[in-house]
Design a protein around this motif. Structure first.
Motif, PDB file in Angstrom:
ATOM      1  N   GLU A 183       0.830  -1.200   0.000  1.00  0.00           N
ATOM      2  CA  GLU A 183       0.000   0.000   0.000  1.00  0.00           C
ATOM      3  C   GLU A 183       0.864   1.249   0.000  1.00  0.00           C
ATOM      4  N   HIS A 184       0.483   2.201  -0.787  1.00  0.00           N
ATOM      5  CA  HIS A 184       1.243   3.444  -0.858  1.00  0.00           C
ATOM      6  C   HIS A 184       1.297   4.141   0.498  1.00  0.00           C
ATOM      7  N   ALA A 185       0.163   4.131   1.218  1.00  0.00           N
ATOM      8  CA  ALA A 185       0.082   4.870   2.482  1.00  0.00           C
ATOM      9  C   ALA A 185       0.836   4.186   3.621  1.00  0.00           C
ATOM     10  N   ASP A 186       1.326   2.960   3.367  1.00  0.00           N
ATOM     11  CA  ASP A 186       2.125   2.268   4.388  1.00  0.00           C
ATOM     12  C   ASP A 186       3.548   2.822   4.333  1.00  0.00           C
ATOM     13  N   VAL A 187       3.710   4.051   4.753  1.00  0.00           N
ATOM     14  CA  VAL A 187       4.997   4.722   4.526  1.00  0.00           C
ATOM     15  C   VAL A 187       6.116   4.147   5.395  1.00  0.00           C
ATOM     16  N   ASN A 188       5.758   3.503   6.525  1.00  0.00           N
ATOM     17  CA  ASN A 188       6.834   2.913   7.344  1.00  0.00           C
ATOM     18  C   ASN A 188       7.092   1.453   6.981  1.00  0.00           C
TER      19      ASN A 188
ATOM     20  N   ASP B  74       3.829  11.950  -3.749  1.00  0.00           N
ATOM     21  CA  ASP B  74       3.520  11.732  -5.163  1.00  0.00           C
ATOM     22  C   ASP B  74       4.785  11.516  -5.999  1.00  0.00           C
ATOM     23  N   GLY B  75       5.943  11.555  -5.355  1.00  0.00           N
ATOM     24  CA  GLY B  75       7.177  11.137  -6.010  1.00  0.00           C
ATOM     25  C   GLY B  75       7.667  12.049  -7.112  1.00  0.00           C
ATOM     26  N   ASN B  76       7.295  13.321  -7.080  1.00  0.00           N
ATOM     27  CA  ASN B  76       7.742  14.219  -8.157  1.00  0.00           C
ATOM     28  C   ASN B  76       9.014  14.976  -7.787  1.00  0.00           C
ATOM     29  N   CYS B  77       9.657  14.542  -6.698  1.00  0.00           N
ATOM     30  CA  CYS B  77      10.923  15.121  -6.243  1.00  0.00           C
ATOM     31  C   CYS B  77      10.746  16.534  -5.668  1.00  0.00           C
ATOM     32  N   GLU B  78       9.524  16.860  -5.303  1.00  0.00           N
ATOM     33  CA  GLU B  78       9.260  18.095  -4.558  1.00  0.00           C
ATOM     34  C   GLU B  78       8.330  17.731  -3.397  1.00  0.00           C
ATOM     35  N   ILE B  79       8.526  18.398  -2.263  1.00  0.00           N
ATOM     36  CA  ILE B  79       7.644  18.162  -1.118  1.00  0.00           C
ATOM     37  C   ILE B  79       6.777  19.407  -0.948  1.00  0.00           C
ATOM     38  N   ASP B  80       5.495  19.229  -1.131  1.00  0.00           N
ATOM     39  CA  ASP B  80       4.605  20.384  -1.030  1.00  0.00           C
ATOM     40  C   ASP B  80       3.219  19.929  -0.590  1.00  0.00           C
ATOM     41  N   ILE B  81       2.287  20.854  -0.604  1.00  0.00           N
ATOM     42  CA  ILE B  81       0.944  20.596  -0.078  1.00  0.00           C
ATOM     43  C   ILE B  81       0.247  19.470  -0.840  1.00  0.00           C
ATOM     44  N   LEU B  82       0.627  19.264  -2.102  1.00  0.00           N
ATOM     45  CA  LEU B  82      -0.009  18.199  -2.880  1.00  0.00           C
ATOM     46  C   LEU B  82       0.320  16.835  -2.301  1.00  0.00           C
ATOM     47  N   ASP B  83       1.538  16.689  -1.779  1.00  0.00           N
ATOM     48  CA  ASP B  83       1.897  15.423  -1.127  1.00  0.00           C
ATOM     49  C   ASP B  83       1.033  15.205   0.109  1.00  0.00           C
ATOM     50  N   PHE B  84       0.873  16.281   0.866  1.00  0.00           N
ATOM     51  CA  PHE B  84       0.051  16.241   2.072  1.00  0.00           C
ATOM     52  C   PHE B  84      -1.376  15.804   1.736  1.00  0.00           C
ATOM     53  N   LEU B  85      -1.936  16.416   0.719  1.00  0.00           N
ATOM     54  CA  LEU B  85      -3.318  16.108   0.331  1.00  0.00           C
ATOM     55  C   LEU B  85      -3.442  14.689  -0.204  1.00  0.00           C
ATOM     56  N   ASP B  86      -2.474  14.276  -1.005  1.00  0.00           N
ATOM     57  CA  ASP B  86      -2.512  12.914  -1.563  1.00  0.00           C
ATOM     58  C   ASP B  86      -2.435  11.865  -0.455  1.00  0.00           C
TER      59      ASP B  86
ATOM     60  N   LEU C  18      10.750  11.014   2.433  1.00  0.00           N
ATOM     61  CA  LEU C  18       9.607  10.147   2.713  1.00  0.00           C
ATOM     62  C   LEU C  18       8.278  10.881   2.493  1.00  0.00           C
ATOM     63  N   ALA C  19       8.317  12.210   2.654  1.00  0.00           N
ATOM     64  CA  ALA C  19       7.080  13.000   2.527  1.00  0.00           C
ATOM     65  C   ALA C  19       6.767  13.368   1.076  1.00  0.00           C
ATOM     66  N   ASP C  20       7.657  12.999   0.157  1.00  0.00           N
ATOM     67  CA  ASP C  20       7.365  13.255  -1.272  1.00  0.00           C
ATOM     68  C   ASP C  20       6.421  12.165  -1.756  1.00  0.00           C
TER      69      ASP C  20
ATOM     70  N   ASP D  19       1.948   5.309  10.488  1.00  0.00           N
ATOM     71  CA  ASP D  19       2.233   5.893   9.179  1.00  0.00           C
ATOM     72  C   ASP D  19       1.873   7.373   9.174  1.00  0.00           C
ATOM     73  N   PHE D  20       0.750   7.676   9.800  1.00  0.00           N
ATOM     74  CA  PHE D  20       0.308   9.063   9.929  1.00  0.00           C
ATOM     75  C   PHE D  20       1.395   9.897  10.622  1.00  0.00           C
ATOM     76  N   LEU D  21       1.883   9.384  11.740  1.00  0.00           N
ATOM     77  CA  LEU D  21       2.888  10.130  12.502  1.00  0.00           C
ATOM     78  C   LEU D  21       4.196  10.248  11.724  1.00  0.00           C
ATOM     79  N   ASP D  22       4.585   9.155  11.053  1.00  0.00           N
ATOM     80  CA  ASP D  22       5.820   9.192  10.252  1.00  0.00           C
ATOM     81  C   ASP D  22       5.698  10.211   9.122  1.00  0.00           C
ATOM     82  N   PHE D  23       4.540  10.210   8.476  1.00  0.00           N
ATOM     83  CA  PHE D  23       4.371  11.134   7.359  1.00  0.00           C
ATOM     84  C   PHE D  23       4.421  12.583   7.843  1.00  0.00           C
ATOM     85  N   ILE D  24       3.705  12.865   8.928  1.00  0.00           N
ATOM     86  CA  ILE D  24       3.686  14.234   9.452  1.00  0.00           C
ATOM     87  C   ILE D  24       5.103  14.671   9.844  1.00  0.00           C
ATOM     88  N   GLY D  25       5.818  13.745  10.495  1.00  0.00           N
ATOM     89  CA  GLY D  25       7.188  14.065  10.895  1.00  0.00           C
ATOM     90  C   GLY D  25       8.071  14.343   9.695  1.00  0.00           C
ATOM     91  N   ALA D  26       7.951  13.488   8.681  1.00  0.00           N
ATOM     92  CA  ALA D  26       8.781  13.654   7.482  1.00  0.00           C
ATOM     93  C   ALA D  26       8.408  14.940   6.753  1.00  0.00           C
TER      94      ALA D  26
END
Ligand SMILES: [Ca+2]
Ligand SMILES: [Ca+2]
Ligand SMILES: [Ca+2]
Ligand SMILES: [Ca+2]
Length: 343
Positions: free
Chosen positions: A291-296, A323-335, A319-321, A305-312
């Motif tokens: 699963e994509h959302a299984d970030v850990n 959508d994998g576009n090599c930028e970390i922004d609000i779109l990653d957060f929303l996705d 880890l917080a990118d 996973d929620f806590l890891d993502f918020i921390g990253a």
């Protein structure tokens, strides 16, 4: 919240631990000089890559080097395209001809292949032509499931016959949904495709002749979601096809000098490559399954996973990118939250 991956699915994973990033490294299962006048399909001992720029009856990318990997034995297939999160792809090919062609590690505009009389012609600013890695598309009755290195050049026309726009498998750009655009005639069609990667080596200065034995590395741009999707589809299918090509003309032409100064690579059938596997084209690929959302990567999608993502996200960690576009922004957060909320 629940995990959608069952224990059955986990047991199916051999050699790859669900959730964790798996390393896949393998020589090509098959390699093929894809050229209309090659009559030893799949058995060639080297593969030249050259162009027939604007020559009627031939593709601009006349001679292509097709590669296949059967990945299913190492990476479980059939999990669904969205379960394959590819983070690194590097292909390496070894040069078989000595001091014939000039190294160019940057893209050349398609207009630099136009006749000098063309109003849109631009000069090639750097010596040589890049060697490029593309995905592939299929026509006639060919498909990724049926095509292999021994297949004919074309099942759609007499063989040999007019070879323009008729190869069953062709170098292509593909959109995120897998729709292929043939780039074999990019000069006459005035396309400016962007390759998956351009061949590079730290051992040769740009513009210099390339010695035999030089390893050319293709480090795939995975910041492009369409490129990531290409590899995810292939792993889901259990089979990867790629194409190494160059527009360096086989005969003289604009920017082509005297002609014949094109790259040639070892195939797996080359006697030297039989005894020395490092001469074969090979791939290194990193992929996380699940699963994509299984970030850990613990196979569960939960509060950790929620806590890891918020921390990253707060730390600007890769880890917080999401959508994998090599930028970390609000779109990653929303996705991430859109996915996470589905559990
Ligand atoms: Ca072969
Ligand atoms: Ca150039
Ligand atoms: Ca998890
Ligand atoms: Ca991003």
């Amino acid at each position: 919240m629940k995990t959608r991956l069952t224990l059955t699915a986990m047991a199916f994973v051999c050699g790859c631990v669900l959730g964790q990033t798996a390393q896949y490294a393998a020589p090509a299962s098959g390699d093929r000089w894809m050229y209309p006048f090659n009559f030893s399909n799949g058995f060639e001992i080297t593969a030249p890559t050259f162009g027939a720029i604007l020559e009627s009856g031939f593709d601009d990318r006349d001679s292509q080097f097709l590669l296949s990997w059967e990945t299913a034995a190492s990476i479980p297939n059939g999990m669904g395209e969205d379960k394959y999160h590819v983070s690194r792809v590097v292909v390496r090919a070894t040069v078989a001809n000595d001091m014939i062609w000039r190294y160019d590690p940057t893209p050349d505009p398609t207009a630099s292949f136009y006749p000098t009389s063309d109003p849109q012609f631009v000069a090639d600013e750097d010596a040589g032509r890049p060697v490029e890695l593309f995905g592939v598309g299929y026509r006639n009755s060919a498909s990724s499931a049926t095509w292999n290195e021994y297949a004919s050049f074309s099942t759609g026309v007499p063989d040999p016959g007019p070879a323009e726009n008729w190869r069953d498998v062709f170098a292509a750009t593909l959109d995120a949904g897998g729709i292929a655009t043939d780039v074999s005639n990019q000069v006459r069609q005035r396309l400016n495709p962007i390759a998956l990667a351009i061949g590079s080596t730290p051992l040769v200065a740009p513009g210099s002749l390339v010695p035999a034995g030089t390893e050319i590395e293709f480090d795939v741009d995975l910041c492009d979601p369409a490129n990531r999707a290409y590899f995810a589809r292939a792993l889901d299918e259990g089979r990867l096809h790629l194409s190494i090509t160059s527009l360096e003309p086989a005969s003289g032409g604009p920017g082509g000098g005297a002609g014949g100064e094109y790259p040639r690579f070892y195939t797996r059938e080359n006697p030297s490559a039989v005894s020395d596997p490092s001469l074969r084209v090979r791939i290194e690929l990193e992929v996380r399954l699940g699963e994509h959302a299984d970030v850990n990567g613990d196979t569960l999608v939960d509060i950790l996973d929620f806590l890891d993502f918020i921390g990253a996200f707060g730390d600007g960690d890769v880890l917080a990118d999401y959508d994998g576009n090599c930028e970390i922004d609000i779109l990653d957060f929303l996705d991430f939250f859109a996915d996470f909320g589905g559990y």
